[in-house]
Design a protein around this motif. Sequence first.
Motif, PDB file in Angstrom:
ATOM      1  N   ASN A 187      -8.134   6.440   0.997  1.00  0.00           N
ATOM      2  CA  ASN A 187      -8.087   7.880   0.722  1.00  0.00           C
ATOM      3  C   ASN A 187      -7.374   8.228  -0.576  1.00  0.00           C
ATOM      4  OD1 ASN A 187      -9.454   8.427   3.111  1.00  0.00           O
ATOM      5  ND2 ASN A 187      -7.559   8.561   4.302  1.00  0.00           N
ATOM      6  N   SER A 188      -6.475   7.351  -1.032  1.00  0.00           N
ATOM      7  CA  SER A 188      -5.656   7.678  -2.198  1.00  0.00           C
ATOM      8  C   SER A 188      -6.358   7.405  -3.525  1.00  0.00           C
ATOM      9  CB  SER A 188      -4.348   6.868  -2.157  1.00  0.00           C
ATOM     10  OG  SER A 188      -4.635   5.472  -2.159  1.00  0.00           O
TER      11      SER A 188
ATOM     12  N   SER B  14       2.988  -3.544  -3.319  1.00  0.00           N
ATOM     13  CA  SER B  14       4.394  -3.137  -3.401  1.00  0.00           C
ATOM     14  C   SER B  14       4.649  -1.713  -2.926  1.00  0.00           C
ATOM     15  CB  SER B  14       4.894  -3.282  -4.848  1.00  0.00           C
ATOM     16  OG  SER B  14       4.189  -2.416  -5.715  1.00  0.00           O
ATOM     17  N   SER B  15       3.602  -0.914  -2.746  1.00  0.00           N
ATOM     18  CA  SER B  15       3.799   0.493  -2.393  1.00  0.00           C
ATOM     19  C   SER B  15       3.492   0.803  -0.932  1.00  0.00           C
ATOM     20  CB  SER B  15       2.919   1.381  -3.281  1.00  0.00           C
ATOM     21  OG  SER B  15       1.545   1.115  -3.067  1.00  0.00           O
ATOM     22  N   ARG B  16       3.138  -0.206  -0.148  1.00  0.00           N
ATOM     23  CA  ARG B  16       2.778   0.029   1.246  1.00  0.00           C
ATOM     24  C   ARG B  16       3.774  -0.645   2.178  1.00  0.00           C
ATOM     25  NH1 ARG B  16      -1.437   1.205  -1.608  1.00  0.00           N
ATOM     26  NH2 ARG B  16      -3.225   2.320  -0.774  1.00  0.00           N
ATOM     27  N   ALA B  17       4.242   0.121   3.154  1.00  0.00           N
ATOM     28  CA  ALA B  17       5.282  -0.364   4.069  1.00  0.00           C
ATOM     29  C   ALA B  17       4.832  -1.593   4.844  1.00  0.00           C
ATOM     30  CB  ALA B  17       5.675   0.750   5.037  1.00  0.00           C
ATOM     31  N   ARG B  18       3.536  -1.712   5.100  1.00  0.00           N
ATOM     32  CA  ARG B  18       3.044  -2.834   5.905  1.00  0.00           C
ATOM     33  C   ARG B  18       3.268  -4.177   5.223  1.00  0.00           C
ATOM     34  NH1 ARG B  18      -3.248  -1.732   6.464  1.00  0.00           N
ATOM     35  NH2 ARG B  18      -3.104  -3.582   7.776  1.00  0.00           N
ATOM     36  N   TYR B  19       3.415  -4.163   3.889  1.00  0.00           N
ATOM     37  CA  TYR B  19       3.648  -5.406   3.158  1.00  0.00           C
ATOM     38  C   TYR B  19       5.112  -5.581   2.745  1.00  0.00           C
ATOM     39  CZ  TYR B  19      -1.443  -5.164   2.773  1.00  0.00           C
ATOM     40  OH  TYR B  19      -2.780  -5.076   3.060  1.00  0.00           O
TER      41      TYR B  19
ATOM     42  N   ALA C  89      -2.905   5.105   8.833  1.00  0.00           N
ATOM     43  CA  ALA C  89      -2.444   6.329   8.170  1.00  0.00           C
ATOM     44  C   ALA C  89      -1.129   6.123   7.429  1.00  0.00           C
ATOM     45  CB  ALA C  89      -2.297   7.454   9.193  1.00  0.00           C
ATOM     46  N   TYR C  90      -0.279   5.249   7.975  1.00  0.00           N
ATOM     47  CA  TYR C  90       1.046   5.051   7.375  1.00  0.00           C
ATOM     48  C   TYR C  90       1.193   3.693   6.692  1.00  0.00           C
ATOM     49  CZ  TYR C  90       2.461   9.211   9.977  1.00  0.00           C
ATOM     50  OH  TYR C  90       2.566  10.502  10.461  1.00  0.00           O
ATOM     51  N   PHE C  91       0.084   2.958   6.551  1.00  0.00           N
ATOM     52  CA  PHE C  91       0.096   1.657   5.881  1.00  0.00           C
ATOM     53  C   PHE C  91       1.148   0.725   6.483  1.00  0.00           C
ATOM     54  CE2 PHE C  91      -1.288   4.792   2.686  1.00  0.00           C
ATOM     55  CZ  PHE C  91      -2.576   4.318   2.489  1.00  0.00           C
TER      56      PHE C  91
ATOM     57  N   SER D 275       9.101   3.908   6.258  1.00  0.00           N
ATOM     58  CA  SER D 275       8.500   4.060   4.938  1.00  0.00           C
ATOM     59  C   SER D 275       9.518   3.655   3.888  1.00  0.00           C
ATOM     60  CB  SER D 275       8.039   5.500   4.702  1.00  0.00           C
ATOM     61  OG  SER D 275       9.131   6.388   4.761  1.00  0.00           O
ATOM     62  N   GLU D 276       9.026   3.100   2.776  1.00  0.00           N
ATOM     63  CA  GLU D 276       9.926   2.654   1.718  1.00  0.00           C
ATOM     64  C   GLU D 276      10.615   3.850   1.076  1.00  0.00           C
ATOM     65  OE1 GLU D 276       9.719   0.173  -2.499  1.00  0.00           O
ATOM     66  OE2 GLU D 276       8.040   0.118  -1.106  1.00  0.00           O
ATOM     67  N   ARG D 277      11.895   3.716   0.841  1.00  0.00           N
ATOM     68  CA  ARG D 277      12.653   4.794   0.234  1.00  0.00           C
ATOM     69  C   ARG D 277      12.297   4.931  -1.238  1.00  0.00           C
ATOM     70  NH1 ARG D 277      18.867   4.514   1.428  1.00  0.00           N
ATOM     71  NH2 ARG D 277      17.970   4.894   3.505  1.00  0.00           N
ATOM     72  N   VAL D 278      12.018   6.137  -1.661  1.00  0.00           N
ATOM     73  CA  VAL D 278      11.696   6.408  -3.051  1.00  0.00           C
ATOM     74  C   VAL D 278      12.992   6.524  -3.832  1.00  0.00           C
ATOM     75  CG1 VAL D 278      10.589   7.982  -4.662  1.00  0.00           C
ATOM     76  CG2 VAL D 278       9.588   7.622  -2.383  1.00  0.00           C
ATOM     77  N   LYS D 279      13.102   5.742  -4.919  1.00  0.00           N
ATOM     78  CA  LYS D 279      14.322   5.744  -5.711  1.00  0.00           C
ATOM     79  C   LYS D 279      14.469   7.046  -6.495  1.00  0.00           C
ATOM     80  CE  LYS D 279      14.407   0.740  -6.197  1.00  0.00           C
ATOM     81  NZ  LYS D 279      14.410  -0.409  -7.118  1.00  0.00           N
TER      82      LYS D 279
END
Length: 273
Positions: free
Chosen positions: A117-118, A153-158, A240-242, A269-273
Motif C-alpha cells: 500500500n505504501s 530496516s523500516s518494518r517491525a517484522r524484520y 497491516a503493522y508489518f 513499532s520501531e521508535r522514530v528518532k
Amino acid sequence: MKHATLAVVLVFLLLSCGTKKRTTYSKKSSSEVVKSNKSTKDYTKFPFPEDAKKFTYFSTSSIEEYLVTYSEIAQFEMKAYGIPASITLAQGILESGYGMGTLTLKTNNHFGIKCHNSWDGEFEYHDDDEKGECFRKYNHPMYSFRDHSIFLSSRARYASLFELRRDDYKGWAKGLKKAGYATDKSYPQKLISFIERYQLYKYDKEVLAQGYQVQAEPKKYDYKKHVVQKGDTLYSISRAYFISVDELMKLNGMNSSNLSVGQELKIKSERVK
C-alpha cells in the motif's frame, strides 16, 4: 494481380496483429492511484557514491558477473543500513536469477519486492504466488538495492534481524524466512548455499575490516494498541503493522489464533528518532 496484392496485405496485417505483445504495465485502480515515482526521495538519506552512478547495471550473464557488478553496491548498503552484503547479494542472485529473470529485466527489481500500500512509484504486473501481482519498478537497479535496505530496516517484522551480528549470515537467512520474507521452506538453505559456494561472506569481512560495527545496537520500540474489529485475523493485523504472526502472538501471550471483537492487542513499532 490486384487480388493477389490485396491478399498479401491482409495476411501481413493479420500476422502483425497476432504477434503484437500484450503489455503488463498498467494503471492501478482508483483506490490505488499511482503518482510519479516519488520513491527516490528516500534514497537521498544515504546517497550513492558518485562512482556508482557511472556504471550501467542491467543484465548479467553469470553469477560471477553479477557479483562483480553489484558487490560494491551491496557493501555500501551494508555500511548505510547494517544488512550483511552477503545476504543482499544472495537474495539478489536468488530473487532475480542473477539479474536475468523476466521480472528483473522488465523492472530492475532484484528482490521481488511487491507494491504494498505504501508504494507510489512505477510498477509492473507479474505472475508470482498469485496471478497478476503488483511489483515495484525502478529506473535503475541500484535503487532496487536501496529500496531493499529501506524495506527491511523500516518494518517491525524484520527488527530482530538488526540485533544479530553483521557477520551472522546464517542467522539473517533463517530470520528472513521466520519473519515472512519468503514462503519457500528452503529459502534460508538456498541463501546460505549461495553465500558459502561463492564465498559471499568475504564482502562482509571487508566492510567490518573498515571499522563498521560487528554487533548491531539494540533498537528501541514504541507500543501501540489495536482494537480487534469484525473480520480481523492475526494474519491481516500482522500485514497491516508489518509484524510476523508469531511475534504478534508472543507479544500478547497468545496460545491460539482466536480473536474476539473488541479485544485489545499490543503492537510493537520501531521508535522514530
